[in-house]
Design a protein around this motif. Structure first.
Motif, short mmCIF file in Angstrom:
data_model
loop_
_atom_site.label_atom_id
_atom_site.label_comp_id
_atom_site.label_asym_id
_atom_site.label_seq_id
_atom_site.Cartn_x
_atom_site.Cartn_y
_atom_site.Cartn_z
N CYS A 35 0.85 -1.20 0.00
CA CYS A 35 0.00 0.00 0.00
C CYS A 35 0.88 1.25 0.00
O CYS A 35 1.77 1.37 0.85
CB CYS A 35 -0.88 0.03 1.24
N ILE A 36 0.61 2.12 -0.94
CA ILE A 36 1.42 3.34 -1.00
C ILE A 36 0.53 4.58 -0.99
O ILE A 36 -0.62 4.54 -1.36
CB ILE A 36 2.33 3.37 -2.26
N LYS A 37 1.12 5.67 -0.57
CA LYS A 37 0.41 6.94 -0.55
C LYS A 37 1.24 7.97 -1.32
O LYS A 37 2.47 7.92 -1.29
CB LYS A 37 0.22 7.39 0.90
N ASN A 91 5.28 8.43 -0.68
CA ASN A 91 5.60 8.51 0.75
C ASN A 91 6.91 7.75 1.00
O ASN A 91 7.05 6.60 0.59
CB ASN A 91 4.44 7.88 1.52
N LEU A 96 -1.35 -0.96 -4.22
CA LEU A 96 -2.64 -0.30 -4.03
C LEU A 96 -2.43 1.14 -3.57
O LEU A 96 -1.56 1.41 -2.74
CB LEU A 96 -3.45 -1.08 -2.97
N CYS A 97 -3.25 2.03 -4.14
CA CYS A 97 -3.18 3.42 -3.68
C CYS A 97 -4.57 4.04 -3.75
O CYS A 97 -5.28 3.87 -4.74
CB CYS A 97 -2.20 4.21 -4.53
N ILE A 98 -4.95 4.74 -2.69
CA ILE A 98 -6.24 5.42 -2.65
C ILE A 98 -5.99 6.90 -2.91
O ILE A 98 -5.16 7.52 -2.22
CB ILE A 98 -6.89 5.26 -1.26
N THR A 118 3.04 -2.11 4.32
CA THR A 118 2.66 -0.69 4.31
C THR A 118 3.86 0.09 4.86
O THR A 118 4.80 -0.50 5.39
CB THR A 118 1.44 -0.37 5.20
N GLY A 119 3.79 1.40 4.73
CA GLY A 119 4.79 2.22 5.39
C GLY A 119 4.44 2.32 6.87
O GLY A 119 3.29 2.09 7.26
N MET A 120 5.41 2.66 7.71
CA MET A 120 5.06 2.79 9.14
C MET A 120 4.23 4.04 9.39
O MET A 120 3.43 4.09 10.30
CB MET A 120 6.27 2.72 10.05
N GLN A 121 4.41 5.06 8.56
CA GLN A 121 3.56 6.24 8.67
C GLN A 121 3.58 7.01 7.36
O GLN A 121 4.46 6.84 6.55
CB GLN A 121 4.02 7.14 9.82
N SER A 122 2.57 7.84 7.18
CA SER A 122 2.59 8.72 6.02
C SER A 122 3.24 10.02 6.45
O SER A 122 3.11 10.44 7.59
CB SER A 122 1.17 8.95 5.50
N GLY A 171 0.84 11.27 9.04
CA GLY A 171 1.69 10.74 10.09
C GLY A 171 0.97 10.06 11.24
O GLY A 171 1.37 10.17 12.39
N SER A 172 -0.08 9.30 10.95
CA SER A 172 -0.82 8.71 12.06
C SER A 172 -0.20 7.40 12.54
O SER A 172 -0.42 6.97 13.65
CB SER A 172 -2.28 8.48 11.67
N GLN A 224 -1.02 4.43 11.81
CA GLN A 224 -2.11 3.54 12.21
C GLN A 224 -2.53 2.55 11.14
O GLN A 224 -2.95 1.43 11.46
CB GLN A 224 -3.36 4.36 12.56
N1 AMP Z 1 -4.31 6.93 0.60
C1 AMP Z 1 -3.62 5.80 0.83
N2 AMP Z 1 -3.56 4.83 -0.10
C2 AMP Z 1 -2.85 3.69 0.14
N3 AMP Z 1 -2.16 3.46 1.26
C3 AMP Z 1 -2.18 4.40 2.22
C4 AMP Z 1 -2.91 5.61 2.07
N4 AMP Z 1 -2.75 6.34 3.20
C5 AMP Z 1 -1.94 5.62 4.02
N5 AMP Z 1 -1.59 4.45 3.43
C6 AMP Z 1 -0.68 3.40 3.96
O1 AMP Z 1 -0.67 3.46 5.36
C7 AMP Z 1 0.64 3.77 5.87
C8 AMP Z 1 0.53 4.53 7.16
O2 AMP Z 1 -0.18 5.73 7.01
P1 AMP Z 1 -0.69 6.59 8.24
O3 AMP Z 1 -1.39 5.68 9.16
O4 AMP Z 1 -1.54 7.65 7.63
O5 AMP Z 1 0.54 7.19 8.88
C9 AMP Z 1 1.30 4.48 4.71
O6 AMP Z 1 2.71 4.38 4.79
C10 AMP Z 1 0.75 3.69 3.52
O7 AMP Z 1 1.43 2.46 3.35
#
Ligand code: AMP
Ligand code: FAD
Lengths: 305, 257
Positions: free
Chosen positions: B6-8, B36, B61-63, B117-121, B125-126, B128
């Motif tokens: 999953c990428i953002k 990200n 996947l990307c939203i 997934t990444g650890m945070q965006s 930056g949540s 979660q």
């Molecule tokens: N819009 C998005 N589409 C796809 N993956 C997402 C999206 N937003 C967040 N993620 C995934 O969730 C991870 C953590 O995001 P976050 O919880 O917002 O810090 C990111 O590193 C992505 O891997």
């Protein structure tokens, strides 16, 4: 408002961050209780009820199990909020607890203003006020954003948590960072290289300035991750903490994890092309310049003094 | 083996930000965008796993709005096999539980063995989404990994803790891992791979079909933090700046004595 404060314990020791949770609870008002998977050997100085689960029994890292222990206490105490530190432990555990409680999770709170949680956006360039829509909530606190001014001195009333739970993951032990090498903590002056140096060849430029000033050079994490500089020179939460007379941050944006390692420096100079870089908030002087031009000139000038 | 990453798409953090008209997010025009940072490590690890395991299939996947397809193409050029674009012009106002809900809804009957997934965006930056996806899919999730080894259904990871300490963990697939800086060195897509990526499947699905959960929080207001002041800002030509700084260091510190 009743808050469960989740303290942390690692490698047989309580982490000092429990005091940040206590300060947060004070600011929120209301009742609270503390929870710790830890040991009798090192107890938080907390004047209140402490639910203590034995780390030997429940494991220091066992997310399924720790989640269940917390959920049981939320139920028993009829708590409204569960508070974690925004740390490796909190990132892993808080979303699980939030999910099970059908609660909103607000991450990395830096401040509470009139009861409203405030969190950073875009590397702290912006801030956001968050409105929680659920009855219960889970929060994580930015490291260092809260903290009692004085060492707490209480004694907790302990309630032992017993049980027999199993999780799906197996924790097999810790790996310590390589030790030895430079002790940046002892340096009078530290000049650090950030990603803004652009390429490994430019490390020398930073090292030269450090030498001209009679100090040591350090680096931000991306520079270390790219293997341009050894890990034992990294400054920040996952590196060393320094407090020199002078810290010069070259091409470093000023992320919280970097600031945590150097903000106690006596005098901070930042060199950055971005006038709005968050490092400007911590710096005594922000020089808006291209380090590739500025740093060699500064080095030359200092050498000629 | 089936793998999901999953990428953002996020703005470059060095951009000049403005508050949008609603006052609830940053203005999205006039920004430079990129993948990200943490997700680059996730993509790289997913591609390495795909290369290691025969007969594997890797979906990225990307939203987001149509623009995110640009970022997805980079992931395809790095080696992902197919793209699942969840079309949503309002993704930036969705909170982590909604984002995780969409991802889990997409993934639930596809039996992925590994989700990265990444650890945070970098913007929200949540930290979660990854763990929430694991909970929604009812599989183990491990946050903030800096080392990953897969062998015969078993995964050994190292989690990075504060102070440079790492925790070693063993777990069985399927699972979700959230990727931290330093996990690997993300590859640069080569020109031939960029060309090949153009022919890869990149399907758009409407977000309405996948959003089944309600939001649990909102942004009341976004704003610039008050400058605490104190800090002096020096601007001008480099030689002039050097002189000014030396003057200040002489006055305010003892380091040049
Ligand atoms: N819009 C998005 N589409 C796809 N993956 C997402 C999206 N937003 C967040 N993620 C995934 O969730 C991870 C953590 O995001 P976050 O919880 O917002 O810090 C990111 O590193 C992505 O891997
Ligand atoms: C759990 C965790 C632990 C972490 N631990 C640490 C840690 O211990 N230490 C640490 O440092 N980070 C740590 N980080 C990473 C941290 O979040 C940031 O990603 C990192 O500090 C950014 O490094 P940087 O400032 O060098 O790079 P960037 O954020 O990319 O900033 C580069 C800066 O250079 C400036 N610049 C670019 N070109 C030039 C030029 N020519 N001249 C002058 N300036 C220029 C830019 O304007 C920008 O401000 C951690 C992150 C996490 C999640």
């Amino acid at each position: 408002m009743k808050i469960i404060l989740v303290a942390e314990y690692r490698d047989g020791k309580l982490l000092a961050s429990f005091n940040e949770l206590m300060d947060f609870a004070d600011k929120m008002g209301g009742e609270n209780v503390m929870f710790l998977v830890g040991g009798d050997n090192d107890l938080p100085k907390y004047d209140g009820k402490l639910y203590l689960a034995d780390a030997g029994t429940f494991g220091e890292y066992s997310p399924d199990v720790h989640k269940q222990l917390i959920l049981d206490i939320v139920e028993k105490e009829q708590a409204d909020m569960v508070a974690f530190c925004h740390s490796s432990y909190g990132w892993d555990l808080a979303p699980r607890v939030a999910f099970a409680l059908k609660a909103a999770q607000v991450s990395e709170i830096v401040e509470i203003v009139d009861g409203v949680p405030v969190v950073p956006v875009c590397n702290a360039k912006l801030r956001r006020d968050v409105q929680i829509k659920t009855k219960r909530s889970v929060v994580t606190l930015q490291a260092g954003a809260f903290g009692l001014p004085e060492e707490p001195a209480g004694t907790p009333t302990i309630e032992k948590v017993e049980g027999d739970l199993a999780g799906r993951v197996q924790f097999t032990g810790y790996e310590q960072p390589e030790s030895g090498g430079v002790d940046l903590g002892k340096a009078r002056i530290v000049v650090s290289a950030g990603r803004g140096i652009g390429k490994p060849e430019n490390v020398e430029m930073i090292a030269n300035l450090a030498q001209a000033l009679g100090g040591e050079y350090g680096a931000s994490r991306p520079v270390v991750d790219s293997e341009w500089v050894e890990h034992n020179r990294q400054v920040g939460t996952t590196g060393q903490t320094v407090a020199p007379k002078l810290y010069v941050a070259c091409g470093i944006s000023g992320a919280i994890q970097h600031l945590a390692g150097m903000k106690k420096s006596e005098f901070i100079v930042a060199v950055n092309t971005d006038k709005d870089a968050p490092i400007g908030e911590a710096a005594d002087v922000l020089v808006v310049a291209d380090l590739k031009e500025f740093v060699p000139l500064l080095t030359e000038k200092i050498q000629s003094l | 083996m089936k793998i999901l990453v999953c990428i953002k798409r996020v703005p470059d953090m060095e951009s000049k930000f403005k508050v949008d008209a609603d006052g609830t997010w940053y203005e999205k025009t006039d920004l430079a965008w990129r993948m990200n940072e943490y997700d680059e490590y996730a993509v790289e690890q997913a591609v390495q796993l795909k290369e290691q395991e025969e007969d594997s299939d890797l979906t990225v996947l990307c939203i987001g709005g149509d623009q995110v397809k640009e970022t997805m193409k980079k992931a395809l050029a790095m080696g992902c096999d197919r793209g699942a674009h969840i079309a949503d012009d309002n993704s930036s106002s969705k909170e982590p539980f909604e984002i995780a809900g969409i991802i889990a809804e997409y993934a639930k009957d596809k039996s992925f063995d590994l989700v990265f997934t990444g650890m945070q965006s970098q913007d929200r930056g949540s930290a979660q989404v990854g763990i929430l996806v694991a909970e929604l899919l009812d599989i183990p999730g491990i946050a903030t990994i800096v080392d990953f080894v897969y062998s015969g259904g078993e995964v050994k990871v190292k989690r990075e803790l504060e102070g440079g300490v790492k925790a070693c963990v063993t777990v069985k697939a399927p699972l979700v891992v959230t990727c931290q800086l330093g996990l690997n060195t993300p590859r640069y897509p080569t020109l031939p791979n960029i060309m090949k990526a153009k022919k890869k499947e990149l399907l758009s699905l409407p977000v309405e079909d996948l959003l089944k959960v309600d939001s649990r929080q909102e942004t009341a207001k976004i704003y610039f933090p008050e400058k605490k002041g104190g800090g002096l800002i020096l601007e001008g030509d480099a030689p002039e700046l050097v002189d000014k700084l030396i003057q200040i260091l002489k006055e305010k510190t003892a380091v040049l004595a």
